[in-house]
Scaffold this motif. Structure first.
Motif, PDB file in Angstrom:
ATOM      1  N   GLY A   5      12.459  -2.489   2.230  1.00 42.64           N
ATOM      2  CA  GLY A   5      11.776  -2.201   3.488  1.00 42.64           C
ATOM      3  C   GLY A   5      10.807  -1.038   3.373  1.00 42.64           C
ATOM      4  N   ALA A   6       9.871  -0.995   4.301  1.00 43.64           N
ATOM      5  CA  ALA A   6       8.841   0.042   4.335  1.00 43.64           C
ATOM      6  C   ALA A   6       9.449   1.433   4.419  1.00 43.64           C
ATOM      7  CB  ALA A   6       7.919  -0.191   5.530  1.00 43.64           C
ATOM      8  N   MET A   7       8.760   2.374   3.787  1.00 40.07           N
ATOM      9  CA  MET A   7       9.080   3.802   3.838  1.00 40.07           C
ATOM     10  C   MET A   7      10.473   4.132   3.329  1.00 40.07           C
ATOM     11  SD  MET A   7       7.074   4.791   7.331  1.00 40.07           S
ATOM     12  CE  MET A   7       7.372   6.536   7.125  1.00 40.07           C
ATOM     13  N   SER A   8      10.952   3.361   2.391  1.00 41.88           N
ATOM     14  CA  SER A   8      12.275   3.604   1.817  1.00 41.88           C
ATOM     15  C   SER A   8      12.176   4.550   0.626  1.00 41.88           C
ATOM     16  CB  SER A   8      12.904   2.282   1.358  1.00 41.88           C
ATOM     17  OG  SER A   8      13.177   1.459   2.467  1.00 41.88           O
ATOM     18  N   PHE A   9      13.294   5.202   0.323  1.00 42.59           N
ATOM     19  CA  PHE A   9      13.420   6.014  -0.883  1.00 42.59           C
ATOM     20  C   PHE A   9      14.499   5.361  -1.728  1.00 42.59           C
ATOM     21  CE2 PHE A   9      15.522   9.628  -3.120  1.00 42.59           C
ATOM     22  CZ  PHE A   9      14.500   9.862  -4.022  1.00 42.59           C
ATOM     23  N   ALA A  47       0.822  -1.205   0.000  1.00 42.46           N
ATOM     24  CA  ALA A  47       0.000   0.000   0.000  1.00 42.46           C
ATOM     25  C   ALA A  47       0.860   1.261   0.000  1.00 42.46           C
ATOM     26  CB  ALA A  47      -0.917   0.004   1.218  1.00 42.46           C
ATOM     27  N   GLY A  48       0.427   2.239  -0.794  1.00 46.43           N
ATOM     28  CA  GLY A  48       1.049   3.555  -0.791  1.00 46.43           C
ATOM     29  C   GLY A  48       2.369   3.678  -1.514  1.00 46.43           C
ATOM     30  N   VAL A  49       2.804   2.630  -2.224  1.00 46.48           N
ATOM     31  CA  VAL A  49       4.077   2.694  -2.951  1.00 46.48           C
ATOM     32  C   VAL A  49       3.933   3.621  -4.156  1.00 46.48           C
ATOM     33  CG1 VAL A  49       5.711   1.346  -4.348  1.00 46.48           C
ATOM     34  CG2 VAL A  49       4.868   0.431  -2.176  1.00 46.48           C
ATOM     35  N   HIS A  50       4.937   4.453  -4.383  1.00 45.82           N
ATOM     36  CA  HIS A  50       4.987   5.321  -5.568  1.00 45.82           C
ATOM     37  C   HIS A  50       6.176   4.887  -6.413  1.00 45.82           C
ATOM     38  CE1 HIS A  50       2.764   9.000  -3.695  1.00 45.82           C
ATOM     39  NE2 HIS A  50       2.212   7.850  -3.328  1.00 45.82           N
ATOM     40  N   ILE A  51       5.917   4.589  -7.676  1.00 44.52           N
ATOM     41  CA  ILE A  51       6.971   4.190  -8.603  1.00 44.52           C
ATOM     42  C   ILE A  51       6.961   5.194  -9.757  1.00 44.52           C
ATOM     43  CG2 ILE A  51       7.909   2.352 -10.051  1.00 44.52           C
ATOM     44  CD1 ILE A  51       6.108   0.399  -8.404  1.00 44.52           C
ATOM     45  N   TYR A  52       8.073   5.891  -9.941  1.00 39.07           N
ATOM     46  CA  TYR A  52       8.131   6.961 -10.931  1.00 39.07           C
ATOM     47  C   TYR A  52       9.079   6.651 -12.078  1.00 39.07           C
ATOM     48  CZ  TYR A  52       5.633   9.687  -7.483  1.00 39.07           C
ATOM     49  OH  TYR A  52       4.684  10.135  -6.604  1.00 39.07           O
ATOM     50  N   TYR A  66       9.530  -7.896  -3.224  1.00 37.56           N
ATOM     51  CA  TYR A  66       8.626  -7.336  -2.220  1.00 37.56           C
ATOM     52  C   TYR A  66       9.018  -5.879  -2.012  1.00 37.56           C
ATOM     53  CZ  TYR A  66       6.518  -6.060   2.187  1.00 37.56           C
ATOM     54  OH  TYR A  66       5.809  -5.400   3.147  1.00 37.56           O
ATOM     55  N   ILE A  67       8.018  -4.981  -2.088  1.00 36.44           N
ATOM     56  CA  ILE A  67       8.258  -3.560  -1.824  1.00 36.44           C
ATOM     57  C   ILE A  67       7.339  -3.154  -0.680  1.00 36.44           C
ATOM     58  CG2 ILE A  67       8.235  -1.220  -2.750  1.00 36.44           C
ATOM     59  CD1 ILE A  67       8.719  -2.474  -5.514  1.00 36.44           C
ATOM     60  N   GLY A  68       7.940  -2.732   0.430  1.00 32.65           N
ATOM     61  CA  GLY A  68       7.197  -2.381   1.638  1.00 32.65           C
ATOM     62  C   GLY A  68       6.363  -1.117   1.477  1.00 32.65           C
ATOM     63  N   PRO A  69       5.392  -0.939   2.375  1.00 30.63           N
ATOM     64  CA  PRO A  69       4.455   0.182   2.304  1.00 30.63           C
ATOM     65  C   PRO A  69       5.148   1.542   2.263  1.00 30.63           C
ATOM     66  CG  PRO A  69       3.809  -1.359   4.026  1.00 30.63           C
ATOM     67  CD  PRO A  69       5.152  -1.799   3.535  1.00 30.63           C
ATOM     68  N   ASN A  70       4.519   2.441   1.522  1.00 31.72           N
ATOM     69  CA  ASN A  70       4.911   3.854   1.448  1.00 31.72           C
ATOM     70  C   ASN A  70       6.340   4.085   0.968  1.00 31.72           C
ATOM     71  OD1 ASN A  70       2.352   4.777   2.350  1.00 31.72           O
ATOM     72  ND2 ASN A  70       2.933   4.120   4.390  1.00 31.72           N
ATOM     73  N   THR A  71       6.841   3.171   0.166  1.00 31.77           N
ATOM     74  CA  THR A  71       8.155   3.324  -0.441  1.00 31.77           C
ATOM     75  C   THR A  71       8.032   4.167  -1.702  1.00 31.77           C
ATOM     76  OG1 THR A  71       9.040   1.287   0.465  1.00 31.77           O
ATOM     77  CG2 THR A  71       9.979   2.005  -1.622  1.00 31.77           C
ATOM     78  N   VAL A  72       9.054   4.961  -1.993  1.00 20.81           N
ATOM     79  CA  VAL A  72       9.114   5.755  -3.225  1.00 20.81           C
ATOM     80  C   VAL A  72      10.294   5.238  -4.040  1.00 20.81           C
ATOM     81  CG1 VAL A  72       9.462   8.043  -4.216  1.00 20.81           C
ATOM     82  CG2 VAL A  72       8.087   7.786  -2.138  1.00 20.81           C
ATOM     83  N   ILE A  73      10.017   4.911  -5.299  1.00 24.85           N
ATOM     84  CA  ILE A  73      11.061   4.440  -6.211  1.00 24.85           C
ATOM     85  C   ILE A  73      11.235   5.495  -7.295  1.00 24.85           C
ATOM     86  CG2 ILE A  73      11.740   2.623  -7.824  1.00 24.85           C
ATOM     87  CD1 ILE A  73       9.973   0.734  -6.095  1.00 24.85           C
ATOM     88  N   GLN A  74      12.436   6.021  -7.397  1.00 27.24           N
ATOM     89  CA  GLN A  74      12.764   7.093  -8.324  1.00 27.24           C
ATOM     90  C   GLN A  74      12.904   6.562  -9.751  1.00 27.24           C
ATOM     91  OE1 GLN A  74      12.399  10.064  -8.870  1.00 27.24           O
ATOM     92  NE2 GLN A  74      14.057  11.228  -7.947  1.00 27.24           N
ATOM     93  N   MET A  75      12.728   7.434 -10.708  1.00 29.98           N
ATOM     94  CA  MET A  75      12.865   7.056 -12.120  1.00 29.98           C
ATOM     95  C   MET A  75      14.252   6.499 -12.409  1.00 29.98           C
ATOM     96  SD  MET A  75      13.342  10.584 -14.184  1.00 29.98           S
ATOM     97  CE  MET A  75      14.891  11.445 -14.079  1.00 29.98           C
ATOM     98  N   GLY A  76      14.309   5.587 -13.383  1.00 28.89           N
ATOM     99  CA  GLY A  76      15.572   5.048 -13.852  1.00 28.89           C
ATOM    100  C   GLY A  76      16.161   3.951 -12.997  1.00 28.89           C
ATOM    101  N   VAL A  77      15.494   3.558 -11.925  1.00 30.48           N
ATOM    102  CA  VAL A  77      16.005   2.543 -11.005  1.00 30.48           C
ATOM    103  C   VAL A  77      15.658   1.152 -11.528  1.00 30.48           C
ATOM    104  CG1 VAL A  77      15.636   1.554  -8.694  1.00 30.48           C
ATOM    105  CG2 VAL A  77      15.976   4.015  -8.966  1.00 30.48           C
TER     106      VAL A  77
END
Length: 180
Positions: free
Chosen positions: A143-147, A90-95, A123-134
């Motif tokens: 883990g949760a809430m990672s950048f 939940a809440g993961v942002h993938i850009y 597995y991508i934990g809750p509220n994680t943000v994944i930046q473009m190009g990764v």
């Protein structure tokens, strides 16, 4: 008032069914839609599922049996590929784009876009943000809430702001409660 009253009745009935069967309360859209049908309509792999409130932008490819949790943003405007058997919490942002140069140039520069890739069995934990190009390799755990602003190798466990791959041998429980 008739239609609104009917919709309220439908919502209460569906909510009671979900509560009795799964002990959960869902937004109206998730009560009246099917998570697997939502994923099929986006052309995702067999058995993939996503909640109604997931935002899907641009070109997004998702493999079989991948679960996309509620309130996820999947920005495929620069190309996004997600493997099979992934769990996107939940809440993961993938850009795949950002508008920093566009904004700071007063609209003179174009948004920057780069493809983002998530391997299979990730597995991508809750509220994680994944930046473009990764790129996140197969079997990784985030883990949760990672950048995540750098590539994560296959099989790695990573967490933090910014996310860093941790030493080999860490358990998932250690990720929840790191000692260092």
């Amino acid at each position: 008032m008739g239609l609104r009253h009917d919709l309220n009745d439908i919502q209460r009935e569906l909510q009671a069914e979900k509560q009795a069967k799964f002990n959960r309360r869902l937004p109206f859209g998730d009560l009246i839609t099917d998570r697997w049908q939502n994923a099929r309509e986006c052309g995702f792999g067999e058995g993939a599922s996503m909640y109604d409130n997931v935002l899907v932008l641009g070109s997004v490819s998702v493999g079989a049996k991948t679960w996309i949790g509620p309130n996820v943003i999947r920005d495929g405007s620069g190309g996004l590929e997600i493997g099979e058997y992934c769990s996107i919490s939940a809440g993961v942002h993938i850009y795949t784009h950002h508008t920093v140069e566009w904004a700071t140039s007063g609209g003179k520069a174009d948004p920057e876009r780069r493809p983002t890739k998530i391997g299979s069995r990730v597995y991508i934990g809750p509220n994680t943000v994944i930046q473009m190009g990764v790129t996140i390799g197969d079997g990784a755990v985030i883990g949760a809430m990672s950048f995540v602003n750098r590539d994560i190798p296959a099989g790695a466990k990573a967490w933090g702001v910014p996310a860093r791959a941790q030493c080999e041998g860490n358990s998932v429980n250690e990720m929840r409660h790191p000692t260092s």
